[in-house]
Design an enzyme around this catalytic site. Structure first.
Site, PDB file in Angstrom:
ATOM      1  N   ARG A   1      52.040  -8.461  20.879  1.00  9.59           N
ATOM      2  CA  ARG A   1      52.207  -8.657  19.436  1.00  9.59           C
ATOM      3  C   ARG A   1      51.596  -7.491  18.660  1.00  9.59           C
ATOM      4  NH1 ARG A   1      49.890 -14.169  16.783  1.00  9.59           N
ATOM      5  NH2 ARG A   1      47.946 -13.044  16.559  1.00  9.59           N
TER       6      ARG A   1
ATOM      7  N   ARG B   1      38.504 -24.687  12.221  1.00 12.17           N
ATOM      8  CA  ARG B   1      38.047 -23.992  13.429  1.00 12.17           C
ATOM      9  C   ARG B   1      36.602 -24.327  13.764  1.00 12.17           C
ATOM     10  NH1 ARG B   1      42.036 -19.461  12.806  1.00 12.17           N
ATOM     11  NH2 ARG B   1      41.815 -17.980  14.492  1.00 12.17           N
TER      12      ARG B   1
ATOM     13  N   ARG C   1      37.860 -13.134  20.502  1.00 15.84           N
ATOM     14  CA  ARG C   1      38.522 -14.222  19.759  1.00 15.84           C
ATOM     15  C   ARG C   1      38.726 -15.441  20.671  1.00 15.84           C
ATOM     16  NH1 ARG C   1      43.588 -11.211  17.752  1.00 15.84           N
ATOM     17  NH2 ARG C   1      44.194 -13.157  16.741  1.00 15.84           N
TER      18      ARG C   1
ATOM     19  N   ARG D   1      48.390  -5.769  13.094  1.00 16.96           N
ATOM     20  CA  ARG D   1      47.075  -6.421  13.032  1.00 16.96           C
ATOM     21  C   ARG D   1      46.092  -5.700  13.949  1.00 16.96           C
ATOM     22  NH1 ARG D   1      47.445 -12.884  13.498  1.00 16.96           N
ATOM     23  NH2 ARG D   1      45.247 -12.502  13.901  1.00 16.96           N
TER      24      ARG D   1
ATOM     25  N   LYS E   1      51.172 -20.810  17.284  1.00 18.53           N
ATOM     26  CA  LYS E   1      51.047 -21.738  16.150  1.00 18.53           C
ATOM     27  C   LYS E   1      51.915 -21.303  14.966  1.00 18.53           C
ATOM     28  CE  LYS E   1      46.508 -21.321  15.743  1.00 18.53           C
ATOM     29  NZ  LYS E   1      46.162 -20.358  16.802  1.00 18.53           N
TER      30      LYS E   1
HETATM   31  P1  AMP Z   1      44.393 -16.184  12.883  1.00 17.53           P
HETATM   32  O1  AMP Z   1      45.546 -15.485  12.233  1.00 17.53           O
HETATM   33  O2  AMP Z   1      44.413 -17.664  12.676  1.00 17.53           O
HETATM   34  O3  AMP Z   1      44.236 -15.803  14.337  1.00 17.53           O
HETATM   35  O4  AMP Z   1      43.074 -15.664  12.141  1.00 17.53           O
HETATM   36  C1  AMP Z   1      42.717 -14.301  12.131  1.00 17.53           C
HETATM   37  C2  AMP Z   1      41.237 -14.175  11.817  1.00 17.53           C
HETATM   38  O5  AMP Z   1      40.973 -14.731  10.516  1.00 17.53           O
HETATM   39  C3  AMP Z   1      40.303 -14.915  12.768  1.00 17.53           C
HETATM   40  O6  AMP Z   1      39.991 -14.170  13.931  1.00 17.53           O
HETATM   41  C4  AMP Z   1      39.082 -15.140  11.876  1.00 17.53           C
HETATM   42  O7  AMP Z   1      38.327 -13.949  11.742  1.00 17.53           O
HETATM   43  C5  AMP Z   1      39.722 -15.414  10.509  1.00 17.53           C
HETATM   44  N1  AMP Z   1      39.986 -16.862  10.318  1.00 17.53           N
HETATM   45  C6  AMP Z   1      41.206 -17.465  10.207  1.00 17.53           C
HETATM   46  N2  AMP Z   1      41.069 -18.791  10.024  1.00 17.53           N
HETATM   47  C7  AMP Z   1      39.740 -19.048  10.035  1.00 17.53           C
HETATM   48  C8  AMP Z   1      38.955 -20.226   9.929  1.00 17.53           C
HETATM   49  N3  AMP Z   1      39.515 -21.446   9.787  1.00 17.53           N
HETATM   50  N4  AMP Z   1      37.600 -20.095   9.962  1.00 17.53           N
HETATM   51  C9  AMP Z   1      37.017 -18.896  10.102  1.00 17.53           C
HETATM   52  N5  AMP Z   1      37.686 -17.737  10.238  1.00 17.53           N
HETATM   53  C10 AMP Z   1      39.042 -17.801  10.210  1.00 17.53           C
END
Ligand code: AMP
Length: 191
Positions: free
Chosen positions: A128, A89, A146, A134, A14
């Site tokens: 990654r 989400r 996740r 991360r 994404k």
């Molecule tokens: P991402 O970079 O989108 O994979 O997000 C990394 C982490 O941030 C996720 O595993 C969640 O812990 C948190 N996170 C990101 N976006 C959201 C969301 N829309 N709702 C809840 N937690 C989020």
């Protein structure tokens, strides 16, 4: 305004594709994951709260996430449209987004899901993790959590937009440019 939700499991590409879409269509990219990481890095109260969930691969509570997203949208009203990446989400997040956009007399044009299977995701995220810095990309247990959270809590969002005919899937494997071409052919129908 053309507002897009770029959807898909963690590691589906994404962020990579959003950057290319921004360059081509001039939309504003909003990634809630990036916003949380900015707050983590700067050790803000929001970052400290979010860290408890992010470290485990769980979702940050809706109230916290929606407030952060709303602030970002409110700060950036004069744009051609938004690409939402990693948001919504959950169904409450989708409902909040609809209200927020409705207040600006706009709405979601489409949700495009990048379709990638689980084992490919695990492989990509571990790769990654070697360079992303991360913590949530380095531990396979957290990665699998996740993916499970995505299946249980996030896939209903696909169905939510599908009910009004706004969801679509694009094959998320192949070269970055091939995937981008597939996304552009969908985008060109929207803009
Ligand atoms: P991402 O970079 O989108 O994979 O997000 C990394 C982490 O941030 C996720 O595993 C969640 O812990 C948190 N996170 C990101 N976006 C959201 C969301 N829309 N709702 C809840 N937690 C989020």
């Amino acid at each position: 305004m053309t507002n897009l939700i770029l959807f898909g499991p963690p590691g589906s590409g994404k962020g990579t594709q959003a950057a290319k879409l921004v360059a081509k269509y001039g939309l504003l990219h909003i990634s809630t994951g990036d916003l949380f990481r900015y707050n983590l890095k700067n050790n803000t109260p929001l970052g400290q709260e979010a860290k408890k969930y992010i470290d485990k691969g769980d979702l940050v509570p809706d109230s916290v996430t929606i407030k952060m997203l709303k602030e970002k949208v409110d700060e950036n009203k004069n744009v051609n449209g938004y690409i939402f990446d990693g948001f919504p989400r959950t169904i409450p997040q989708a409902e909040a987004l609809n209200i927020l956009l409705g207040e600006e007399n706009t709405s979601i044009a489409a949700l495009i899901a990048l379709d990638v299977d689980d084992e490919e995701i695990v492989k990509r995220l571990l790769e990654r993790g070697k360079t992303s810095g991360r913590a949530d990309d380095t531990d396979e247990k957290i990665i699998r959590n996740r993916i499970n959270v995505y299946k249980n809590e996030t896939t209903p969002v696909y169905d939510y937009y599908d009910e009004t005919g706004h969801s679509m899937k694009v094959k998320g494997v192949g070269s970055i440019d091939d995937i981008f071409a597939r996304l552009c052919s969908e985008m060109d129908k929207l803009v």
